[in-house]
Design an enzyme around this catalytic site. Structure first.
Site, PDB file in Angstrom:
ATOM      1  N   ARG A   1      48.322 -19.208 -29.006  1.00 10.40           N
ATOM      2  CA  ARG A   1      46.976 -19.765 -29.138  1.00 10.40           C
ATOM      3  C   ARG A   1      46.079 -19.289 -28.005  1.00 10.40           C
ATOM      4  O   ARG A   1      44.912 -18.936 -28.217  1.00 10.40           O
ATOM      5  CB  ARG A   1      47.029 -21.299 -29.140  1.00 10.40           C
ATOM      6  CG  ARG A   1      45.662 -21.936 -29.338  1.00 10.40           C
ATOM      7  CD  ARG A   1      45.722 -23.443 -29.370  1.00 10.40           C
ATOM      8  NE  ARG A   1      46.092 -24.015 -28.082  1.00 10.40           N
ATOM      9  CZ  ARG A   1      46.081 -25.326 -27.822  1.00 10.40           C
ATOM     10  NH1 ARG A   1      45.759 -26.167 -28.790  1.00 10.40           N
ATOM     11  NH2 ARG A   1      46.417 -25.785 -26.652  1.00 10.40           N
TER      12      ARG A   1
ATOM     13  N   TYR B   1      36.549 -24.235 -29.687  1.00 11.56           N
ATOM     14  CA  TYR B   1      37.675 -24.079 -30.609  1.00 11.56           C
ATOM     15  C   TYR B   1      38.149 -25.455 -31.057  1.00 11.56           C
ATOM     16  O   TYR B   1      37.936 -26.466 -30.381  1.00 11.56           O
ATOM     17  CB  TYR B   1      38.811 -23.279 -29.974  1.00 11.56           C
ATOM     18  CG  TYR B   1      39.890 -24.096 -29.306  1.00 11.56           C
ATOM     19  CD1 TYR B   1      40.993 -24.557 -30.025  1.00 11.56           C
ATOM     20  CD2 TYR B   1      39.821 -24.411 -27.944  1.00 11.56           C
ATOM     21  CE1 TYR B   1      41.986 -25.305 -29.413  1.00 11.56           C
ATOM     22  CE2 TYR B   1      40.807 -25.147 -27.326  1.00 11.56           C
ATOM     23  CZ  TYR B   1      41.889 -25.593 -28.066  1.00 11.56           C
ATOM     24  OH  TYR B   1      42.871 -26.342 -27.462  1.00 11.56           O
TER      25      TYR B   1
ATOM     26  N   PHE C   1      47.535 -22.557 -21.942  1.00 16.13           N
ATOM     27  CA  PHE C   1      46.264 -21.882 -21.683  1.00 16.13           C
ATOM     28  C   PHE C   1      45.163 -22.886 -21.356  1.00 16.13           C
ATOM     29  O   PHE C   1      44.399 -22.705 -20.396  1.00 16.13           O
ATOM     30  CB  PHE C   1      45.894 -21.042 -22.905  1.00 16.13           C
ATOM     31  CG  PHE C   1      44.529 -20.419 -22.854  1.00 16.13           C
ATOM     32  CD1 PHE C   1      44.343 -19.177 -22.278  1.00 16.13           C
ATOM     33  CD2 PHE C   1      43.430 -21.089 -23.406  1.00 16.13           C
ATOM     34  CE1 PHE C   1      43.077 -18.598 -22.249  1.00 16.13           C
ATOM     35  CE2 PHE C   1      42.171 -20.518 -23.372  1.00 16.13           C
ATOM     36  CZ  PHE C   1      41.994 -19.273 -22.794  1.00 16.13           C
ATOM     37  N   ASP C   2      45.037 -23.950 -22.153  1.00 12.06           N
ATOM     38  CA  ASP C   2      43.984 -24.949 -21.949  1.00 12.06           C
ATOM     39  C   ASP C   2      44.079 -25.583 -20.568  1.00 12.06           C
ATOM     40  O   ASP C   2      43.087 -25.704 -19.842  1.00 12.06           O
ATOM     41  CB  ASP C   2      44.095 -26.066 -22.996  1.00 12.06           C
ATOM     42  CG  ASP C   2      43.987 -25.562 -24.414  1.00 12.06           C
ATOM     43  OD1 ASP C   2      44.624 -24.546 -24.735  1.00 12.06           O
ATOM     44  OD2 ASP C   2      43.268 -26.196 -25.201  1.00 12.06           O
ATOM     45  N   THR C   3      45.302 -26.012 -20.214  1.00 14.22           N
ATOM     46  CA  THR C   3      45.487 -26.694 -18.939  1.00 14.22           C
ATOM     47  C   THR C   3      45.152 -25.769 -17.774  1.00 14.22           C
ATOM     48  O   THR C   3      44.457 -26.175 -16.828  1.00 14.22           O
ATOM     49  CB  THR C   3      46.943 -27.183 -18.810  1.00 14.22           C
ATOM     50  OG1 THR C   3      47.247 -28.060 -19.900  1.00 14.22           O
ATOM     51  CG2 THR C   3      47.146 -27.926 -17.499  1.00 14.22           C
TER      52      THR C   3
END
Length: 437
Positions: free
Chosen positions: A98, A116, A208-210
């Site tokens: 992702r 997103y 990735f988000d964190t």
């Protein structure tokens, strides 16, 4: 996506429509839907999202389906939607992840706001406009949906609830994160911010988000949180155990990098345009006001720590030894805290020298407080514990003023000078920081 713009010349945050969109039909918002083998859910998701944006979003938009290496009919469904709807496009990646999908699509998008959401649309779409509005207005740099806000309304099982809250607790305790929900698949970022942050994010999967949020927070960027209504998807294809293990590995990697000073945090030190803390105050050198506030906060906490340690040590030893031990422990912690929080020094470079100089300042404070205790003993013979504490508080106040002056002029002079330098000399500051490394 450009990444060569000098850090010191980034524009101030402004309303994005005041020149960020070159053509009338250029999208202001690009919503990415990352998918892997979602042939069943993709079309209903895109049609529902497209309908919602067409009815409620006041600016031009685009929906991008980011297919990461699907092996079913997902690519065909995405292509059919792109042909059918002019505001939909599809992008095919041959590798899973992702984070990889978001990095690729965001890096190639010309929209000033990038967002997103998960294909299951667990988050109620009424939160989309509140999510991106602060980014369009220039108020914030990133925005995230939060399922853990008090005003959020969430329907999900106890297992997922426990995992989310446990993960949030781990982030707060290990990485000092202040954002409340790193895993909610509902986020947005300004493109000019993404241009600088994305090259620094290593993870290409669920962490990735964190990692992106931790870097943004360490850069001093403003993260806007939106309470969301969220209903768990019972058919979700996310592998909870594997994802949790990858997230914990990511936490360990980023935490270790922060501990050893491996992240380029000096490049992230408030580079994103105008910051009111950088404005010159009449009659006050630049940076002094903020340093005073930080020093006072650290000093208050250090004083409480000192008094608690003194009271503890006093149970077993005399006042002089108790004072010396409590002052030594609190002084080491005080120097470390002021180094990081007050004067903004990160990494291990110069840490030993700073602590050595801090111990000299400690010796001066010890002389002041010990002298005060000696004078009190000579004057009253056997003072009460309350009297001792009152005298020590007064002596520590005097030592605190002296400590700040010595920290600013002797221990951390380069940081004080850098923060006092006018904004036009920011390039020199970055050059000096580069040489220091």
């Amino acid at each position: 996506m450009r990444t060569d713009t000098p850090w010191s010349t980034l524009p101030a945050r402004d309303h994005l429509l005041a020149g960020a969109v070159d053509a009338a039909d250029a999208p202001v918002l690009d919503v990415v839907v990352p998918v892997h083998n979602e042939e069943k859910d993709l079309e209903p998701c895109v049609l529902r999202l497209h309908d919602h944006l067409a009815r409620t979003f006041p600016y031009a938009f685009r929906i991008t389906v980011a297919d990461n290496a699907s092996t079913d009919r997902t690519p065909q469904v995405a292509a059919r939607l792109a042909d059918r709807l002019p505001r939909v496009r599809s992008h095919r990646l041959e590798e899973k992840g992702r984070g990889r999908a978001l990095r690729t699509v965001w890096s190639g998008s010309e929209a000033p706001v990038l967002a997103y959401m998960d294909v299951d649309l667990s988050t109620d779409l009424n939160a989309l406009l509140p999510l991106v509005a602060p980014l369009i207005s220039g108020h914030s740099d990133l925005a995230i949906g939060s399922r853990l806000s008090r005003s959020s309304r969430v329907v999900r099982g106890s297992k997922r609830e426990f995992i989310s809250r446990a993960y949030n607790l781990i982030l707060r305790s290990s990485l000092a994160a202040r954002f409340s929900d790193a895993q909610c698949g509902f986020k947005a970022i300004r493109r000019d911010v993404a241009e600088r942050l994305l090259p620094m994010v290593e993870d290409s999967g669920w962490f990735f988000d964190t990692e992106l949020l931790v870097l943004a927070e360490r850069a001093g960027l403003r993260i806007h949180e939106v309470p969301v209504d969220w209903v768990d998807d019972p058919d979700s294809t996310v592998h909870i155990v594997r994802t949790a293990a990858e997230d914990l590995k990511g936490v360990w990697r980023v935490g270790r990098a922060l501990a050893v000073g491996a992240l380029p945090l000096d490049r992230l030190a408030r580079p994103f345009g105008d910051d009111p803390r950088d404005r010159a105050l009449s009659g006050v050198p630049g940076g002094l006001a903020r340093q005073l506030v930080g020093f006072c906060v650290v000093g208050a906490l250090s004083t409480l720590c000192y008094l608690a340690l003194y009271s503890l040590f006093r149970l077993g030893v005399g006042p002089q030894l108790a004072n010396g031990g409590a002052l030594l422990v609190s002084a080491v912690a005080n120097t470390a805290a002021n180094r990081r929080l007050t004067f903004g020094v990160r990494g291990r470079g110069g840490a030993v020298r700073h602590q050595a100089q801090g111990l000299v300042v400690f010796a001066i404070g010890l002389a002041l407080t010990s002298g005060s205790l000696a004078a009190l003993g000579a004057a009253s013979g056997s003072p009460s514990h309350a009297t001792e504490l009152a005298v020590l508080i007064a002596a520590n106040l005097a030592a605190t003023v002296l400590r700040f002056l010595l920290f600013r002029a002797w221990v951390f002079p380069e940081r004080a000078a850098a923060q006092a330098r006018p904004a036009g000399h920011a390039d020199d500051t970055h050059h000096e920081l580069g040489n220091a490394r």
